[in-house]
Structures are given as C-alpha cells and as structure tokens.
Motif scaffolding. Structure first.
Motif, PDB file in Angstrom:
ATOM      1  N   ALA A  69      -4.182  -4.548 -11.065  1.00  0.00           N
ATOM      2  CA  ALA A  69      -5.079  -4.971  -9.986  1.00  0.00           C
ATOM      3  C   ALA A  69      -4.922  -6.454  -9.660  1.00  0.00           C
ATOM      4  CB  ALA A  69      -6.526  -4.660 -10.367  1.00  0.00           C
ATOM      5  N   LEU A  70      -4.721  -7.278 -10.679  1.00  0.00           N
ATOM      6  CA  LEU A  70      -4.614  -8.724 -10.455  1.00  0.00           C
ATOM      7  C   LEU A  70      -3.296  -9.125  -9.806  1.00  0.00           C
ATOM      8  CD1 LEU A  70      -6.194 -10.135 -13.751  1.00  0.00           C
ATOM      9  CD2 LEU A  70      -7.277  -9.786 -11.517  1.00  0.00           C
ATOM     10  N   GLN A  71      -2.360  -8.194  -9.754  1.00  0.00           N
ATOM     11  CA  GLN A  71      -1.051  -8.492  -9.169  1.00  0.00           C
ATOM     12  C   GLN A  71      -0.781  -7.706  -7.891  1.00  0.00           C
ATOM     13  OE1 GLN A  71       1.948  -8.019 -12.239  1.00  0.00           O
ATOM     14  NE2 GLN A  71       0.622  -8.961 -13.776  1.00  0.00           N
ATOM     15  N   THR A  72      -1.765  -7.020  -7.379  1.00  0.00           N
ATOM     16  CA  THR A  72      -1.594  -6.224  -6.165  1.00  0.00           C
ATOM     17  C   THR A  72      -1.608  -7.123  -4.941  1.00  0.00           C
ATOM     18  OG1 THR A  72      -2.636  -4.288  -7.159  1.00  0.00           O
ATOM     19  CG2 THR A  72      -2.571  -4.377  -4.758  1.00  0.00           C
ATOM     20  N   SER A  73      -0.590  -6.993  -4.105  1.00  0.00           N
ATOM     21  CA  SER A  73      -0.516  -7.800  -2.882  1.00  0.00           C
ATOM     22  C   SER A  73      -1.278  -7.119  -1.756  1.00  0.00           C
ATOM     23  CB  SER A  73       0.937  -7.993  -2.463  1.00  0.00           C
ATOM     24  OG  SER A  73       1.500  -6.764  -2.027  1.00  0.00           O
ATOM     25  N   ASP A  85      -2.360  -2.546   1.919  1.00  0.00           N
ATOM     26  CA  ASP A  85      -2.421  -2.024   3.285  1.00  0.00           C
ATOM     27  C   ASP A  85      -1.460  -0.856   3.490  1.00  0.00           C
ATOM     28  OD1 ASP A  85      -4.338  -3.894   3.903  1.00  0.00           O
ATOM     29  OD2 ASP A  85      -2.948  -5.293   4.876  1.00  0.00           O
ATOM     30  N   ALA A  86      -0.266  -0.945   2.888  1.00  0.00           N
ATOM     31  CA  ALA A  86       0.724   0.120   3.059  1.00  0.00           C
ATOM     32  C   ALA A  86       0.245   1.428   2.447  1.00  0.00           C
ATOM     33  CB  ALA A  86       2.051  -0.306   2.432  1.00  0.00           C
ATOM     34  N   VAL A  87      -0.319   1.360   1.238  1.00  0.00           N
ATOM     35  CA  VAL A  87      -0.793   2.571   0.566  1.00  0.00           C
ATOM     36  C   VAL A  87      -1.964   3.183   1.327  1.00  0.00           C
ATOM     37  CG1 VAL A  87      -1.883   3.460  -1.529  1.00  0.00           C
ATOM     38  CG2 VAL A  87       0.051   1.876  -1.696  1.00  0.00           C
ATOM     39  N   MET A  88      -2.909   2.352   1.731  1.00  0.00           N
ATOM     40  CA  MET A  88      -4.071   2.869   2.461  1.00  0.00           C
ATOM     41  C   MET A  88      -3.669   3.437   3.820  1.00  0.00           C
ATOM     42  SD  MET A  88      -6.798   2.745   0.715  1.00  0.00           S
ATOM     43  CE  MET A  88      -7.525   1.970  -0.727  1.00  0.00           C
TER      44      MET A  88
END
Length: 254
Positions: free
Chosen positions: A102-106, A111-114
């Motif tokens: 979670a702390l490294q999620t860009s 946005d791409a996954v959602m």
C-alpha cells in the motif's frame, strides 16, 4: 407422483459475450459456454490471439466469433451493444492487477486497476442491461470477481478494493434490474493457474502461503471455474441474483 425436474444447464439457442476471452479465465468461460451450446462472441483488445481462440472453439464443434473490444470506453461498449441483438449472457472477465504494498502504490497504478476492474465493469453491465431491457428479454450478467472481493491480501490493497467495490455494485444492480428478469452475479475464484498468476505462483514463499490458505490444498485450474459460469448463465440459476459464487477451495471459510 410427479417428480420435479432439474432445470437445464444447456445454453442452446443463446448468445453470450465474453470479455477477456483471449486467455486464462476468460478463455475458460468462453469454452464452457460454447460447450454448453451457446454461440459465444469472444471479445478482447488483441485480434491475433482472439482469432486463435475462436478457431480452436470452431474446431471443437462450437459456435463462436471474435469481437475486438476495449472495455474501458463506454462509447465503444454502447456502440457494440447497439449494433447487435441483445445478448442472453454477458461474462466480464477483463481485469487488471498491479500488486504492490500500500505504501508503494502509485496513483497511476491505482487509477488503471480501478478503471478496468470497476469503472469498465459498471458501464459494461449498464450497456448489457440497457439492451436487454429494450429488447424485453431476461438475461444473465456475470462478472469474474475474486476471493479478494471478500478478504484482504498481501500487496493487494488496490486489487481487493476494486473487487470489494465490484461486489457492492453487483448487489445494487441486482436490486434495480430484477424486475426486468435480469440476473447479475459474480464468480469469485481463488488463485487460478493462468499466465496472470504465474509470477506469484512461481515465488516459493508466496506459493506456500497460498496453498496453506486454500483448504483443499491446491491452486485452482481453469477447469475449476467452468462449471460455475455455466450454472450462473443457465436456467439452473434462475433464482440466483446479486450474489457471489466462491470457487476458492475454502480460502474464505476462516
């Protein structure tokens, strides 16, 4: 005494759209529906691999065709559904995973996954239901969700969030569309041995963790999801909507 008869699992005379049909779970869904008698429109973004799938289905005696489709565009979806007669069955297997702590999620990965797992799923469902309602026909919409729509997982914060959101979306759509005879459900697999899961399964530490969580003691195979998708598409599931069919080997039983 007249005994009740088991509703048919056959799909003869019905037309199905399967997104993400060029590989993995989507390919399994396309094959399952086609083998049950449906004419399957196999959809994906890449034409080459998609045609190979269609050719293989036809060689197997099934009825299938290819449809190049980018599910991320509501306008494209509306055009596809307006150009064809309403589908009887729509299976959405298009999905995206970009796993990270979670702390490294860009923001870009979030946005791409959602955009693929939730936004596209919403507008695909709406386009499919709108066409069914306009045609005055019932139908079955099935989303390939995940066990991660019901639990959390290591480096899966965004993926799990998208699938939890998908589960809520499906429940709400089931409430709205039930009066039209439209059923909408999710199929929630555990880790299935596909190209998408290969990197995780090839990690000995992660693989051991997965097999420990799966009570049946093995990773899923594509064949494990095929019966479930036929069930949800068929008359055998005529009273099933707004729910999740978990094919997780007992992962979520804890």
């Amino acid at each position: 005494m007249r005994l009740p008869r088991t509703p048919s699992f056959r799909l003869d005379g019905r037309t199905a759209l399967v997104t993400g049909a060029s590989s993995g779970i989507g390919l399994g869904c396309a094959a399952a529906l086609a083998q049950a008698g449906a004419h399957v429109v196999c959809a994906a973004r890449g034409a080459g691999r998609l045609q190979e799938v269609v050719d293989a289905l036809r060689e197997d005696g099934c009825s299938a065709e290819a449809q190049v489709l980018d599910v991320s565009s509501p306008e494209v979806l509306d055009a596809v559904f307006s150009e064809r007669a309403a589908f009887d069955i729509v299976v959405n297997s298009a999905g995206l995973a970009r796993h990270a702590p979670a702390l490294q999620t860009s923001a870009a990965d979030y946005d791409a996954v959602m955009a693929t797992n939730l936004r596209a799923a919403h507008f695909l469902s709406a386009a499919a239901a709108r066409a069914m309602i306009a045609a005055g026909k019932p139908g079955s919409i099935i989303h390939i969700s995940s066990q991660m729509g019901h639990v959390g997982g290591i480096e899966r914060t965004v993926y799990a969030a998208s699938k939890h959101g998908l589960e809520g979306m499906v429940k709400s759509m089931a409430i709205e569309w039930g009066q039209h005879g439209i059923r909408i459900n999710t199929l929630c697999p555990t880790f299935i041995r596909t190209p998408l899961a290969a990197q995780t399964l090839e990690n000995p530490e992660r693989s051991a963790w997965i097999e420990d969580k799966i009570k049946l003691g093995r990773v899923g195979e594509i064949e494990d999801i095929m019966g479930g998708v036929v069930f949800l598409a068929s008359d055998a599931a005529s009273m099933v909507t707004g729910t999740a069919l978990l094919i997780d080997g007992g992962w979520t039983a804890d």
